[in-house]
Design a protein around this motif. Sequence first.
Motif, PDB file in Angstrom:
ATOM      1  N   ALA A   7      15.047  25.642 -17.460  1.00 51.78           N
ATOM      2  CA  ALA A   7      13.700  25.911 -17.956  1.00 51.78           C
ATOM      3  C   ALA A   7      12.711  25.050 -17.186  1.00 51.78           C
ATOM      4  N   THR A   8      11.729  25.668 -16.610  1.00 52.57           N
ATOM      5  CA  THR A   8      10.747  24.934 -15.818  1.00 52.57           C
ATOM      6  C   THR A   8       9.441  24.726 -16.548  1.00 52.57           C
ATOM      7  N   ALA A   9       9.124  25.551 -17.508  1.00 51.59           N
ATOM      8  CA  ALA A   9       7.865  25.418 -18.228  1.00 51.59           C
ATOM      9  C   ALA A   9       7.978  26.131 -19.555  1.00 51.59           C
ATOM     10  N   VAL A  10       7.139  25.704 -20.476  1.00 51.45           N
ATOM     11  CA  VAL A  10       7.048  26.334 -21.792  1.00 51.45           C
ATOM     12  C   VAL A  10       5.727  27.076 -21.856  1.00 51.45           C
ATOM     13  N   ARG A 690       4.642  12.336  -0.546  1.00 50.85           N
ATOM     14  CA  ARG A 690       5.503  12.588   0.613  1.00 50.85           C
ATOM     15  C   ARG A 690       6.638  13.537   0.247  1.00 50.85           C
ATOM     16  N   ASN A 691       7.235  13.335  -0.912  1.00 48.37           N
ATOM     17  CA  ASN A 691       8.283  14.260  -1.345  1.00 48.37           C
ATOM     18  C   ASN A 691       7.723  15.658  -1.552  1.00 48.37           C
ATOM     19  N   THR A 692       6.499  15.736  -2.078  1.00 50.46           N
ATOM     20  CA  THR A 692       5.846  17.033  -2.257  1.00 50.46           C
ATOM     21  C   THR A 692       5.621  17.711  -0.914  1.00 50.46           C
ATOM     22  N   HIS A 731       0.976  18.038 -12.409  1.00 50.31           N
ATOM     23  CA  HIS A 731       2.093  17.305 -12.994  1.00 50.31           C
ATOM     24  C   HIS A 731       1.664  15.903 -13.404  1.00 50.31           C
ATOM     25  N   LEU A 732       0.881  15.245 -12.581  1.00 44.82           N
ATOM     26  CA  LEU A 732       0.408  13.904 -12.914  1.00 44.82           C
ATOM     27  C   LEU A 732      -0.427  13.923 -14.174  1.00 44.82           C
ATOM     28  N   TRP A 733      -1.257  14.952 -14.335  1.00 50.19           N
ATOM     29  CA  TRP A 733      -2.149  14.991 -15.492  1.00 50.19           C
ATOM     30  C   TRP A 733      -1.391  15.307 -16.776  1.00 50.19           C
ATOM     31  N   PRO A 741       7.613  13.996  -9.847  1.00 49.72           N
ATOM     32  CA  PRO A 741       7.323  15.429  -9.699  1.00 49.72           C
ATOM     33  C   PRO A 741       8.607  16.216  -9.506  1.00 49.72           C
ATOM     34  N   PRO A 742       8.591  17.501  -9.825  1.00 48.46           N
ATOM     35  CA  PRO A 742       9.821  18.307  -9.737  1.00 48.46           C
ATOM     36  C   PRO A 742      10.144  18.743  -8.324  1.00 48.46           C
ATOM     37  N   TYR A 743      10.215  17.791  -7.396  1.00 49.69           N
ATOM     38  CA  TYR A 743      10.549  18.089  -6.012  1.00 49.69           C
ATOM     39  C   TYR A 743      11.648  17.145  -5.575  1.00 49.69           C
ATOM     40  N   PRO A 744      12.316  17.435  -4.469  1.00 49.71           N
ATOM     41  CA  PRO A 744      13.410  16.552  -4.027  1.00 49.71           C
ATOM     42  C   PRO A 744      12.917  15.126  -3.850  1.00 49.71           C
TER      43      PRO A 744
END
Length: 880
Positions: A7-10, A690-692, A731-733, A741-744
């Motif tokens: 699940a990524t979001a509601v 940077r990951n983003t 995501h920060l907010w 954040p949902p990135y590697p």
Amino acid sequence: MTSPEDATAVVRLDLRAGAAALATTQAVRDRVAEQLGRAGLPEPDYPLFLVTDTPAGLTDHQLQYELLSGYRAVGETRILVLLVGSSPGSYAGGEEAYLPDRRLVRPTTLRASTTGLVWAGDLRSARTALDRREPDDPASLAVLVDLLSVPDVFVRVLKNLRKLPDSIAAPGVRLLEQDLPTEVRDRAWRDALTRFAGEDTGAGDPVDIVPDSRLPEPLRALVTGRDSRGQGHRRPDGQANLAHRTCAESLDRADEDLVALRSFPGLLHPARRDALEADLHQAREDLGGFRALVERALQGGGGAAAPTAEATARLGALGLRVPAADRAGERVGEGLRELAGTLLGDGLALRSVAQHFTALAGRVEPVPGTALLHRLADHSEESVTRGSATEYAAPLRTPGAALLMAGAAGLLGGLWQWPAVLAALVVPVLFVVVALLGANRLRTGRRSARWTMGPRVAAVAGAVAGAAVAYAADPPLWLGGTGLIVGLGLTAEAVRRLWRDAADSWAAGRGTTALRIALDGLDDLLAELVREHWAAEERLYCADAARSVAGMLRATAAAADAQAAPEPLAPAGAGGSGPYEDDDWLSAPSALETPESGAADGDADDGDWAAAHAWDNTPDRNGDHDAGRDDDRYGGDPGPYGAPSPAAYPAGPDDAPWESGEGDHAPRWLDREIGEGGPDLVATLAGDLRNTALAAMAPYWGAVERGQAGALALARTEQRVRELLSAARHHLWHYGVLAPPPYPADHRARTTAAGLLGTDSLRVAELVGREADRKAVVQLSSPEQGALLSRDPGAALWIRFAPGTLQGEIEAAWRKSGSPVEEALWTSSGRYAGLIRLTPLRMGVVDTVLPRQSTGGSARTDADRAEPSVHAEFREDDRW
């Protein structure tokens, strides 16, 4: 059960107002697509719906629940219904008798195993008994909805509800929120963007080259491989090797003649000088032939573009050997990707990394032969002649030993008394004769060769000194004769040395040194040409790809600068054009910064509390929304992830930000801990960026490997970068600073709460580790609803949760206190931590009905709501 990683979001839906707009399947899908599209997410495989409704709306919105239950997706659809307020007929006023048989009525659609109900009859947000808030106080409801919108919490609550009768419970909560003030988060975000992008000092500025040892293997092979390929560039039987060998042999013969010229016979006989000049003339002609071959090779070694296979074939015809590439160009895209990850992982800014890639392109790019033609002039015949003249014009240096021997010879030859003192002139005369003979032997045209004056002067001075010593000491004749013989021996050695140096200087002036230098320079030019042709196509592709990556990195830096720039305020009534036009996360209040409940009291009748707290979006309240727009608290026009638009909150002089303290905006079951930012805040956010960026560039590397890193791939990557930067901002907010954040992510552990927020995680550990008793939480139920709850203390289910990034710190605190808590839920959100208690209802409280037809809520009256059985074909009493 849906796992959190699935699940990524509601998706949030508020059916208290605007439910009529969700009367068709397409309308529901459009609403879902709108919320997920704003968050930059695709269609969900496992949809999660958080529906806010009233108990009366369970039967009023039967059609909407059927549409949500039948939502088409790859996986199963999960629905969590948050009910606020009391059930119809329980109590309508102070004079109405309490009707114990009127409980909670739900349709059979909501009895599925994929559905759960959380009934908060009274949000209990008042901090004192005199502070009487409405049952659905917006400030408290916003926090509860925000908490249940965390996918981890959503899934765990729904999983626990399945263990309770009818999957219905009344919640009790105790929360701690740790976050930053808006201005601190805003400043940290912009500083991180600036650090991430770097300063724009110009792409042409010098940059330290990445050491070859740090280059990935595919790139290191292209950079260093050509430097080790310069040996054996001439084929033994080729034209180039033949011309080079002919010229070298002529120069070798000239060197042999020079050795013969430097001896005494060379001083006495002119034949040896004539042989040397003949060999030098032949060497010049042979060097000219080799120079012409080099010129043909340069002209045929590629034009303005890079060397080609045809140019390589022409070099082979001239007898030059270009080594095979040996698959050196494989995995160039992989090498560039690894290099970018290494440099970004070292903390370099985007523009600095771009400069490194530009420098790499300059190192690896092959140079065409025509670009080397200008260096041919350094080895031309005129250059050789100029070099010879320079050598000839250089002043002769008199060796110190020759001067000493000349002076000593004159001194020893002058030890005579009168009249034999005339013998003292023998040594100086010999030096004069040799100087005249040597200068004449090395004559060039009408000009005699230069001969140093130092030995002659030293011999005369020595003879004068010897005569003076003899006059004073009156030596015997045998001593004078012996001195003269020794002086003549010293004279011979001094003359040999002087003639050797004079011959060397004359030969250098005739071109022996310049010709050798020219031959070696031309051969080095050929070797460089061959090296530039080695793996030319692979290196050209690598250079083009590196420049493309540099351009993409600079475009990413520009996108980061655009994110960091202050956004201009939109004029009143103007709609935004971006996907987040209604969700200015950094400048608007957070989802918890709500006005007091009394702000809307005057807009609706007290008896209709749902309408009283539905947000009014008329132009009089919100100038930046279109008139007539149906934008309720969590419906209408939600922000990303279904978050309410900050513009939906009415602004006024009495609105104080929540960062100022735990004022009236915070419900009593919510504690807020405000941090001012830790020392690692900006660095951590820059690392997240940077990951983003690496996640945004992932599809681009595939285009590089396929050789399709053109303008289209670059434009797509730039668009994806902008979208993911906006998603990172979102995501920060919504999830706070603590949640990555949902990135590697990189392999380094995320820093502590003290490093990010400036707060201590001990308070979180104490709250989540509290004993499960009824004093730890605030039950969100009205007194009338409390009579419907189970009296069994062991029937309640508890959920302990905290941010996953604090797991290590919290578990360490638990171990230190000696009372670790098992089965804690570590959430992806970094904002909330606390306890949730789910208390089941008593037996016989819930009635399940099957309506004859699905009806919209707008068509029903208060009388209809008081008698739901009118719309029921039969009723099932749920008893255990």
